[in-house]
Design a protein around this motif. Structure first.
Motif, short mmCIF file in Angstrom:
data_model
loop_
_atom_site.label_atom_id
_atom_site.label_comp_id
_atom_site.label_asym_id
_atom_site.label_seq_id
_atom_site.Cartn_x
_atom_site.Cartn_y
_atom_site.Cartn_z
N MET A 157 11.70 61.45 25.83
CA MET A 157 11.60 62.46 26.45
C MET A 157 13.39 62.74 26.06
O MET A 157 13.41 64.25 26.27
CB MET A 157 11.46 62.07 27.90
N GLU A 183 4.48 60.31 30.90
CA GLU A 183 5.19 59.66 29.99
C GLU A 183 5.27 58.58 32.09
O GLU A 183 6.43 58.85 32.07
CB GLU A 183 6.37 59.25 29.62
N GLU A 205 7.90 52.10 26.89
CA GLU A 205 7.04 53.95 27.32
C GLU A 205 6.10 54.12 26.56
O GLU A 205 5.93 54.12 25.33
CB GLU A 205 7.99 55.01 27.12
MG MG Z 1 11.44 57.87 28.36
#
Ligand code: MG
Ligand code: ADP
Ligand code: MG
Length: 651
Positions: A1, A103, A50
């Motif tokens: 991210m 996520e 993740e």
């Molecule tokens: Mg992450």
């Protein structure tokens, strides 16, 4: 991210004008942080995964499966519980590039007990349950590396219309509304990458040539409104895509490990680097792009091309006038140098010499200084007005700005300011798998590899040019079975680095000299995983390790099933997700042997994916016929007590 700073994004021209400012202060922030934290010791071996999910909306009457652009609302719901209970909520949710992605990570990292491995799959299951609670009845969370018809007409819900003449991406296929709208970072990155490059990105992936695939395969892009850039950017016999979303809109599985101290983190970074292509091939899950079967099995080159913001000067196509460096790779690519030894770093490293000097003067050693000065050849591609002026003693946003837009196979993560987090490395190449069982298996395998590397002092490093060659091989169709990979022959021998530039190194075993070229050979993934003649194999080493440590019966049973999955995939007894998707498409009654993955094939495929990830359908060509792990939400207190007594380095 990546870094999600709050504020108002600057234009590309304003950002470019501040690039030197960001780099200068970013380096100073790194130096300050390094000075404070370089001698941090005895951190725990924390780790965490993740997983990125896509929200898919099924229409059973029309037989369509579309990407649902509701991530913003869904995230809002998902994050409520976490906000109420930040210390103890078992999951964490974050936005991702696309408006159809979320996520999920565990609420807090796992620790050093073997019993922690038994929590991973249950936590992944919980994440799915949490998303499902926020979805409508016809929506489903899929852990899918690439949505097969991403960029085809009508691929999203609600429907969207690309705007090639205006907006952030100017794509012929991918409207800006498909980018996550809840934070300006993603749109800004898209616009700035295009503007920095001076034109749209051009992604070309070889098409899979079937019996009736046009030869040559050339698309008429004027039907999508192309006025020339597509015709110039697309290559014959390739699937053409033209914006960041095609790459950053893919999902993946990443694992982060905390080391006990910086030296251990540097060693782990190095030893895991040669495993990146191997694990990419083993986890291959993305054979279809923009509605066509491709000749690649993984997403990697799609993403690399999707954020390639290099100018023609930087690509070496024109003499350097405005730009500073000829750069051999995209910002999203494999690593160019090791962190604990220079002997095997045989790629000519492009780095900013002035920033390197600043780093050296700031007390950073040569290898780490080169690593950071290499990351800092890049411009910032998103900057917020509120973040321009920072206090380098306490902030690290400028450092993180550049660091988090270098999307490499491995990431070396310094501790964030004001936290009790230690030095970490992130393993980033793996493709996400359909089921929690598989994602838990790949995560567990990688974490066990780190334990084995540290416990047995394993050495995997080989010259980086060979790792890069492996990465190229790992993309290819069925690479897991068809390709051989350069791999270190004697992973147990503790060779010291060469003293001289002539690449002759002194081996510890018997003191004989050996050349770097003699240290590696080419092995199949099956050989690497299972061993061969005098090569021990990664799985036997993990099993050795498991025999040495105390494991409760349930965790052992769970891990055994994970390792069995890895073993079966490496042997070809089970298909990779990519092969399984190919076979599904190619045996579908609507498939016309022309490489086209139609709306109806896409629907049936994704429905099947949803059923497999739910466990309501099985396929024993993809997964073992009996999967029955003992995964659990909590470590039973008796085991916790017993293992804590045994483990003197556990949280
Ligand atoms: Mg992450
Ligand atoms: P990224 O920058 O890659 O997005 P995240 O902050 O999302 O990284 O975290 C990635 C993973 O690292 C998560 O699974 C999280 O649980 C795990 N993690 C968090 N803290 C630590 C730590 N101290 N050591 C190791 N892993 C950690
Ligand atoms: Mg990550």
């Amino acid at each position: 991210m990546g870094l999600l700073s709050e504020g108002s994004p600057l234009s590309w021209e304003e950002t470019k004008a501040l690039a030197d400012h960001v780099r200068k202060h970013g380096i100073q922030q790194f130096i300050n942080q390094f000075k404070r934290l370089k001698s941090r010791k005895r951190d725990y071996l924390y780790w965490g995964d993740e997983v990125e999910y896509m929200l898919v909306k099924f229409d059973r009457e029309r037989k369509t499966a579309k990407l649902s652009l509701r991530a913003s609302d869904v995230l809002h719901e998902l994050q409520k519980a976490e906000k109420q209970n930040p210390q103890s909520h078992p999951t964490t949710w974050r936005p991702e590039y696309a408006a159809y992605m979320v996520e999920g990570t565990p609420g807090k990292p796992y620790g050093g007990l073997m019993a922690h491995f038994n929590l991973v799959e249950a936590n992944m299951r919980l994440r799915r349950t949490e998303i499902k609670k926020c979805l409508a009845e016809d929506e489903f969370p899929l852990a899918l590396t690439c949505f097969p018809r991403l960029g085809c007409p009508g691929f999203s819900s609600p429907d969207t219309t690309p705007t090639p003449e205006a907006g952030a991406s100017r794509s012929l296929f991918f409207a800006d509304e498909v980018i996550f709208q809840g934070h300006p970072r993603f749109r800004t990155l898209t616009r700035n990458i295009r503007q920095r490059r001076g034109k749209k990105v051009a992604i070309n992936i070889p098409v899979f040539k079937d019996k009736y695939t046009p030869d040559p395969f050339v698309e008429d892009l004027t039907q999508y409104g192309d006025t020339g850039e597509g015709a110039t950017g697309s290559k014959p016999d390739h699937i053409y895509m033209d914006c960041m979303g095609f790459g950053m809109g893919c999902s993946c599985l990443q694992v982060t490990f905390q080391a006990c101290h910086i030296e251990e983190a540097r060693n782990l970074y190095d030893q895991l680097t040669p495993l990146c292509p191997i694990m990419l091939a083993l986890s291959a899950a993305s054979p279809v792009y923009r509605g066509y079967l491709s000749d690649n099995d993984t997403r990697w080159t799609v993403i690399a091309q999707s954020v390639d913001d290099r100018t023609e000067e930087e690509m070496g196509l024109k003499p350097l006038e405005k730009d500073r460096f000829v750069i051999n790779k995209s910002r999203y690519d494999s690593v160019d140098s090791y962190l604990s030894s220079s002997a095997y770093s045989d790629i000519e490293l492009v780095y900013d010499k002035d920033l390197y000097k600043d780093l050296i003067n700031g007390g950073i050693d040569d290898l780490l200084a080169k690593h950071v000065a290499h990351l800092f050849i890049r411009d910032p591609v998103s900057l917020f007005s509120e973040k321009v002026n920072q206090n380098d003693e306490v902030d690290t946003d400028h450092f993180e700005n550049i660091q988090s837009t270098n999307w490499q196979t491995m990431r070396f993560k310094p501790p964030p300011p004001d936290s009790n987090i230690g030095w970490r490395v992130e393993f980033r190449p793996m493709e996400v798998q359909l089921t929690d069982f598989e994602n838990a298996a790949f995560t567990t395998f990688m974490v066990l590899m780190t334990r084995v590397i540290l416990t047995f002092g394993l050495k995997f490093i080989i010259p980086l040019t060979k790792v890069d060659e492996n990465l190229k091989r790992s993309f290819k169709r069925d690479a897991v079975l068809e390709q051989k990979f350069y791999f270190r022959k004697d992973i147990l021998t503790d060779c010291s680095p060469p003293e001289a530039e002539d690449a002759v190194i002194q081996c510890c075993d018997g003191g004989k000299k050996c050349n770097i070229q003699d240290q590696y050979t080419q092995l199949s993934i099956n050989d690497i995983i299972h061993g061969k003649e005098d090569f021990p194999g990664l799985l036997p080493l993990i099993e050795n390790y498991m025999d040495m440590v105390e494991i409760d019966v349930d965790t052992r049973c769970t891990i055994k099933q994970y390792l069995n999955l890895i073993s079966c995939r490496a042997k070809g007894k089970l298909k990779t997700t990519a092969r399984w998707i190919r076979d599904f498409v190619q045996s579908h009654p609507d498939y016309k042997q022309d490489s086209l993955v139609s709306e109806s094939i896409n629907y049936d495929l994704l429905l099947k994916c949803a059923q497999i990830s739910e466990g309501t359908q099985s396929d024993d060509t993809l997964l073992p016929s009996t999967v029955d792990t003992k995964t659990s939400d909590e470590i039973p207190s008796a085991i916790l007590k017993e293992q804590k007594l045994m483990c003197n380095n556990c949280p």
